[in-house]
Design an enzyme around this catalytic site. Sequence first.
Site, short mmCIF file in Angstrom:
data_model
loop_
_atom_site.label_atom_id
_atom_site.label_comp_id
_atom_site.label_asym_id
_atom_site.label_seq_id
_atom_site.Cartn_x
_atom_site.Cartn_y
_atom_site.Cartn_z
N CYS A 8 24.11 68.81 -6.26
CA CYS A 8 23.79 68.04 -4.92
C CYS A 8 23.80 68.94 -3.71
CB CYS A 8 24.73 66.79 -4.88
SG CYS A 8 24.41 65.64 -6.15
N HIS B 250 24.36 64.53 2.86
CA HIS B 250 24.11 64.36 1.50
C HIS B 250 24.06 62.91 1.02
CE1 HIS B 250 23.50 64.36 -2.90
NE2 HIS B 250 24.58 64.03 -3.24
N ASN C 112 20.64 58.47 -4.70
CA ASN C 112 21.06 60.19 -4.66
C ASN C 112 20.02 61.00 -5.23
OD1 ASN C 112 22.31 62.45 -4.82
ND2 ASN C 112 24.25 61.74 -5.58
O1 UT7 Z 1 26.20 63.65 -5.16
C1 UT7 Z 1 27.70 63.43 -5.34
C2 UT7 Z 1 28.12 62.87 -6.70
N1 UT7 Z 1 28.12 61.37 -6.87
C3 UT7 Z 1 28.83 60.87 -5.81
O2 UT7 Z 1 29.39 61.21 -4.90
C4 UT7 Z 1 29.47 59.37 -6.41
C5 UT7 Z 1 31.13 59.37 -6.13
N2 UT7 Z 1 31.71 58.13 -6.12
C6 UT7 Z 1 30.89 57.08 -5.95
O3 UT7 Z 1 30.10 56.78 -5.36
C7 UT7 Z 1 31.90 55.55 -6.30
O4 UT7 Z 1 33.03 55.85 -6.89
C8 UT7 Z 1 31.02 54.58 -7.51
C9 UT7 Z 1 29.67 53.92 -6.62
C10 UT7 Z 1 30.58 55.68 -8.47
C11 UT7 Z 1 31.86 53.62 -7.99
O5 UT7 Z 1 32.40 52.59 -6.79
P1 UT7 Z 1 33.86 52.24 -6.82
O6 UT7 Z 1 34.19 51.26 -5.67
O7 UT7 Z 1 34.65 53.47 -6.63
O8 UT7 Z 1 34.10 51.62 -8.13
P2 UT7 Z 1 34.94 51.79 -9.37
O9 UT7 Z 1 34.63 53.06 -10.05
O10 UT7 Z 1 36.31 51.68 -9.09
O11 UT7 Z 1 34.75 50.59 -10.54
C12 UT7 Z 1 34.98 49.19 -9.81
C13 UT7 Z 1 34.64 48.44 -10.85
C14 UT7 Z 1 34.75 48.83 -12.21
O12 UT7 Z 1 35.30 47.61 -13.01
P3 UT7 Z 1 36.81 46.98 -13.31
O13 UT7 Z 1 37.41 48.32 -14.01
O14 UT7 Z 1 37.39 46.96 -11.85
O15 UT7 Z 1 36.73 46.09 -13.93
C15 UT7 Z 1 33.55 49.16 -12.77
O16 UT7 Z 1 33.48 48.94 -14.39
O17 UT7 Z 1 33.19 48.32 -11.01
C16 UT7 Z 1 32.50 48.27 -12.41
N3 UT7 Z 1 31.32 48.91 -12.35
C17 UT7 Z 1 30.28 48.23 -12.09
N4 UT7 Z 1 30.04 46.88 -11.89
C18 UT7 Z 1 28.59 46.65 -11.59
C19 UT7 Z 1 30.89 50.40 -12.25
N5 UT7 Z 1 29.66 50.46 -12.16
C20 UT7 Z 1 29.24 48.89 -12.08
C21 UT7 Z 1 27.57 48.56 -11.85
N6 UT7 Z 1 27.62 47.15 -11.64
N7 UT7 Z 1 26.62 49.56 -11.80
#
Ligand code: UT7
Length: 344
Positions: free
Chosen positions: A116, A271, A301
């Site tokens: 990225c 980004h 993204n």
């Molecule tokens: O270009 C650079 C690369 N990428 C990034 O910069 C991404 C960096 N990270 C993020 O943007 C965020 O961490 C995410 C958007 C990927 C995730 O958000 P989060 O608030 O950190 O969520 P989490 O990973 O803590 O997950 C919370 C919950 C989980 O469920 P449990 O374990 O709490 O029951 C996940 O399984 O959300 C669940 N989850 C989803 N639920 C519905 C993860 N993906 C999804 C989804 N839909 N698509």
Amino acid sequence: MGQTLRAKIAGTGSYVPEKVLTNKELESMVDTTDEWITTRTGIRERRIAVSESSTDMAVHAAERALKSAGVSAADIELVVVGTVTPEMTFPSTACFVQSRLGIKSGVPAFDLSAACSGFLYALDVAEKYIVSGIVKRALVIGVDRFSEIIDWTDRSTCVLFGDGAGAVVLSGTKGKSGIMASNIHSDGRKWDMLYAPGKGRCPFGKENAKKDSDKTESAKKESAEKETPPYLAMSGNETFKVAVRTMVASIKEALKAAKVSADDVKLLIPHQANQRIIEATRQRLKLPKERLFMNLDKYGNTSAGSIPIALDEAYRQGRIKRGDIILFVAFGGGLTWSSAALRW
Ligand code: UT7
């Protein structure tokens, strides 16, 4: 005393594919909701390159950048493409772009892999070629087609990314406009926070020492389980925290080197990974909301395409005026991170 040679952005262009994939459509593909995606990321839809390759997108964006700069392909003396989803393993996408645009034979053209951060890495390298006087004009492109490296059954990643390309023409100038400071950084120790193996199998590799046909059913199952999937993998939470920390540090470094303060910045073009990451970065810099550009709601993204697409939109919407101080910042797999401060 002669004036300092700077590299300025003389023109911008971008291209996103026609096909729109909405959050609602993703609801029927994986266990997710429009509400979850919107509140956790800010993304509403993304574009998918159904018929366009990385080269196609890069060429469209580059043609628009050349037009906006008012220069022809014959004026380009360097082509650098930031991408981790190149047209082929080789030749480089930059070589394909050179051929398709009719850029002169002998002009150096190469790809650069920084995920990225790819566009800002490419910009930094091209700037060095310009300020050292080696070339007068460079074409710098960021393009990625992540739809080809995404596991479309993995809800934790497939909702985040989209395809697209952006480009700039960078020209040498002795005027006041141009890049004032830029920095690029990596930390390979953290490679496994965000990666995509994306490779075929070598028949001589130790993972294939025994032919599949010689194996028992349980051994076949075991080796299939061990095989690394080619798709993008990410530790979302960890990446989030490191992204904010490194982007803030990189911006502060660029501001200091450019001898300007955050108050002087007219527009921050970060980004476009996640609205919450961008918002946290903005708050740490104490930048007012109106000095921030975001378009991730439309594209998600787009990796190396993200910043040059956002720049092109910001410029065409009249958000950037001559003399404005603009800030870019990116973060991605590698890990890599980078920032640049420039006067428009
Ligand atoms: O270009 C650079 C690369 N990428 C990034 O910069 C991404 C960096 N990270 C993020 O943007 C965020 O961490 C995410 C958007 C990927 C995730 O958000 P989060 O608030 O950190 O969520 P989490 O990973 O803590 O997950 C919370 C919950 C989980 O469920 P449990 O374990 O709490 O029951 C996940 O399984 O959300 C669940 N989850 C989803 N639920 C519905 C993860 N993906 C999804 C989804 N839909 N698509």
